[in-house]
Design a protein around this motif. Structure first.
Motif, PDB file in Angstrom:
ATOM      1  N   PHE A  94     -11.355   4.844   3.153  1.00 50.80           N
ATOM      2  CA  PHE A  94     -11.264   4.439   1.751  1.00 50.80           C
ATOM      3  C   PHE A  94     -10.052   5.077   1.088  1.00 50.80           C
ATOM      4  O   PHE A  94      -9.488   6.061   1.584  1.00 50.80           O
ATOM      5  N   THR A  95      -9.674   4.503  -0.033  1.00 48.15           N
ATOM      6  CA  THR A  95      -8.667   5.110  -0.910  1.00 48.15           C
ATOM      7  C   THR A  95      -9.271   5.172  -2.296  1.00 48.15           C
ATOM      8  O   THR A  95      -9.851   4.182  -2.764  1.00 48.15           O
ATOM      9  N   ASN A 129     -10.066   5.194 -14.996  1.00 52.83           N
ATOM     10  CA  ASN A 129     -11.108   4.241 -14.564  1.00 52.83           C
ATOM     11  C   ASN A 129     -10.964   4.135 -13.046  1.00 52.83           C
ATOM     12  O   ASN A 129     -10.096   3.435 -12.537  1.00 52.83           O
ATOM     13  N   SER A 130     -11.811   4.903 -12.331  1.00 49.74           N
ATOM     14  CA  SER A 130     -11.586   5.072 -10.893  1.00 49.74           C
ATOM     15  C   SER A 130     -12.545   4.225 -10.054  1.00 49.74           C
ATOM     16  O   SER A 130     -13.710   4.025 -10.422  1.00 49.74           O
ATOM     17  N   TYR A 131     -12.025   3.751  -8.940  1.00 46.24           N
ATOM     18  CA  TYR A 131     -12.830   2.985  -7.981  1.00 46.24           C
ATOM     19  C   TYR A 131     -12.491   3.460  -6.577  1.00 46.24           C
ATOM     20  O   TYR A 131     -11.399   3.983  -6.323  1.00 46.24           O
ATOM     21  N   ILE A 132     -13.458   3.245  -5.686  1.00 52.84           N
ATOM     22  CA  ILE A 132     -13.220   3.464  -4.262  1.00 52.84           C
ATOM     23  C   ILE A 132     -12.753   2.123  -3.706  1.00 52.84           C
ATOM     24  O   ILE A 132     -13.456   1.109  -3.837  1.00 52.84           O
ATOM     25  N   VAL A 189      -5.086  -2.537  -7.166  1.00 52.05           N
ATOM     26  CA  VAL A 189      -4.987  -3.414  -5.992  1.00 52.05           C
ATOM     27  C   VAL A 189      -3.522  -3.803  -5.774  1.00 52.05           C
ATOM     28  O   VAL A 189      -3.029  -3.842  -4.643  1.00 52.05           O
ATOM     29  N   SER A 190      -2.806  -4.047  -6.864  1.00 56.05           N
ATOM     30  CA  SER A 190      -1.386  -4.422  -6.764  1.00 56.05           C
ATOM     31  C   SER A 190      -0.583  -3.293  -6.126  1.00 56.05           C
ATOM     32  O   SER A 190       0.242  -3.520  -5.231  1.00 56.05           O
ATOM     33  N   LYS A 191      -0.822  -2.065  -6.612  1.00 46.58           N
ATOM     34  CA  LYS A 191      -0.096  -0.916  -6.049  1.00 46.58           C
ATOM     35  C   LYS A 191      -0.411  -0.778  -4.559  1.00 46.58           C
ATOM     36  O   LYS A 191       0.480  -0.635  -3.723  1.00 46.58           O
ATOM     37  N   TYR A 192      -1.705  -0.854  -4.235  1.00 45.32           N
ATOM     38  CA  TYR A 192      -2.119  -0.676  -2.843  1.00 45.32           C
ATOM     39  C   TYR A 192      -1.504  -1.763  -1.954  1.00 45.32           C
ATOM     40  O   TYR A 192      -0.912  -1.469  -0.898  1.00 45.32           O
ATOM     41  N   ALA A 193      -1.634  -3.018  -2.396  1.00 36.17           N
ATOM     42  CA  ALA A 193      -1.173  -4.144  -1.562  1.00 36.17           C
ATOM     43  C   ALA A 193       0.327  -4.053  -1.312  1.00 36.17           C
ATOM     44  O   ALA A 193       0.800  -4.326  -0.200  1.00 36.17           O
ATOM     45  N   CYS A 235      -6.621   9.917  -3.510  1.00 35.53           N
ATOM     46  CA  CYS A 235      -6.780  10.467  -2.159  1.00 35.53           C
ATOM     47  C   CYS A 235      -7.218   9.348  -1.210  1.00 35.53           C
ATOM     48  O   CYS A 235      -7.613   8.268  -1.646  1.00 35.53           O
ATOM     49  N   THR A 236      -7.108   9.642   0.067  1.00 39.97           N
ATOM     50  CA  THR A 236      -7.698   8.736   1.075  1.00 39.97           C
ATOM     51  C   THR A 236      -8.694   9.553   1.891  1.00 39.97           C
ATOM     52  O   THR A 236      -8.623  10.775   1.915  1.00 39.97           O
ATOM     53  N   GLY A 237      -9.614   8.896   2.563  1.00 38.31           N
ATOM     54  CA  GLY A 237     -10.580   9.643   3.363  1.00 38.31           C
ATOM     55  C   GLY A 237     -11.452   8.722   4.192  1.00 38.31           C
ATOM     56  O   GLY A 237     -11.239   7.510   4.240  1.00 38.31           O
TER      57      GLY A 237
END
Ligand SMILES: N[C@@H](CCC[C@H](N)C(=O)O)C(=O)O
Length: 288
Positions: free
Chosen positions: A3-4, A11-14, A81-85, A281-283
């Motif tokens: 996950f990230t 406003n945080s999401y996994i 999602v945009s940043k991640y993608a 973070c990632t994990g």
């Protein structure tokens, strides 16, 4: 499950990358969202977001609130999602499309000097204002009408608000005394009122001037959060509809977690949102 954790103004999401990870079975997703969101026994977040391949856009987003309910849209999620993608090279251009539940939005990432995405602009589309589109219950012709500064009975009391759908429902309340906005008392009561067949997000706003709005939110399915991107868009739409702000002018929305810049264009009636997206973070999460 890799996950990230990301946030947009707190406003945080996994985030789980369905391009690389096997996504758990459909029936497990509501529980998984509640579990990862739990700050004591999980990771801690406002919910779970899946980043998925799409047949109709460059990327697809699915959003689950911390109570396990699925939402049709999420503004802060769209920026993350945009940043991640972009950073994970699921897309190659700075402009690309994201499929949400029932809509496709266009996103543009803005890079810092290290080539990382620092901010994102999203075309959030046309706000839906008809009572039936929010959706709100009503009879006959009323379902076609807009709900602007309207007084509605909820649990025996009258409440005055403006209703806006940004793909998900919002009830926007103007408050005189912003510091004492009844977020935790009126918020859950309106969220679950029978008037809203799908529930609603509830925003409390106050105009600082015609281009700045103080904003607090009770989110459907997650409660008090630090920010709500679709809520900030709905707040600007409500401000314009109530004559407190103007179309085509950039409005700064001051959310508990920071600022978003929103404008509602008269050219095509679309609402635009610009703001930051941050990776925490990632994990690896070990599902129960
Ligand atoms: N935090 C979001 C909205 C998330 C979904 C919402 N709680 C709903 O149920 O509609 C945002 O940034 O827009």
């Amino acid at each position: 499950m890799k996950f990230t954790k990301m946030h947009g103004l707190g406003n945080s999401y996994i985030y789980v990358d369905g391009f690389r990870e096997k996504i758990p079975d459909e029936e497990c997703l509501p529980d998984l969202a509640s579990e990862v969101a739990n700050p004591y026994t999980g990771i801690g977040s406002d919910g779970l977001i899946l980043i998925l391949p799409s047949n109709v856009a460059d990327v697809r987003m699915r959003v689950f609130n911390s109570d396990g309910s699925e939402a049709k849209n999420c503004g802060n999620g769209l920026r993350c999602v945009s940043k991640y993608a972009y950073e994970q090279q699921h897309v190659e251009q700075a402009n690309f499309s994201i499929e949400t539940f029932g809509a496709i939005v266009e996103s543009q990432v803005h890079l810092d000097e290290e080539g990382k995405v620092s901010e994102v602009t999203v075309d959030m589309g046309v706000p839906r204002l008809k009572r039936k589109e929010v959706p709100m219950r009503g009879k006959g012709g009323a379902l076609e009408a807009h709900v602007i500064d309207a007084t509605e009975p909820i649990n025996g009391n009258d409440y005055t608000f403006t209703a806006v759908s940004m793909g998900n429902p919002h009830a926007v309340f103007f408050v005189d005394n912003f510091a004492d906005a009844p977020v935790e008392s009126v918020g859950p009561l309106v969220e679950k009122a029978d008037l809203f067949p799908e529930g609603t997000n509830v925003e409390f706003i106050s105009m600082k001037n015609t281009s700045e709005i103080d904003f607090a939110v009770w989110e459907r399915g997650s409660g008090v959060t630090q920010a709500c991107g679709t809520g900030a868009c709905a707040a600007v739409v409500a401000a314009v509809l109530n004559g407190e702000a103007k179309k085509d002018e950039a409005i700064t929305v001051h959310l508990p977690g920071g600022d978003l810049t929103i404008h509602w264009s008269s050219k095509d009636d679309h609402v635009w949102m610009k703001g930051p997206a941050v990776t925490v973070c990632t994990g690896t999460y070990f599902p129960a």
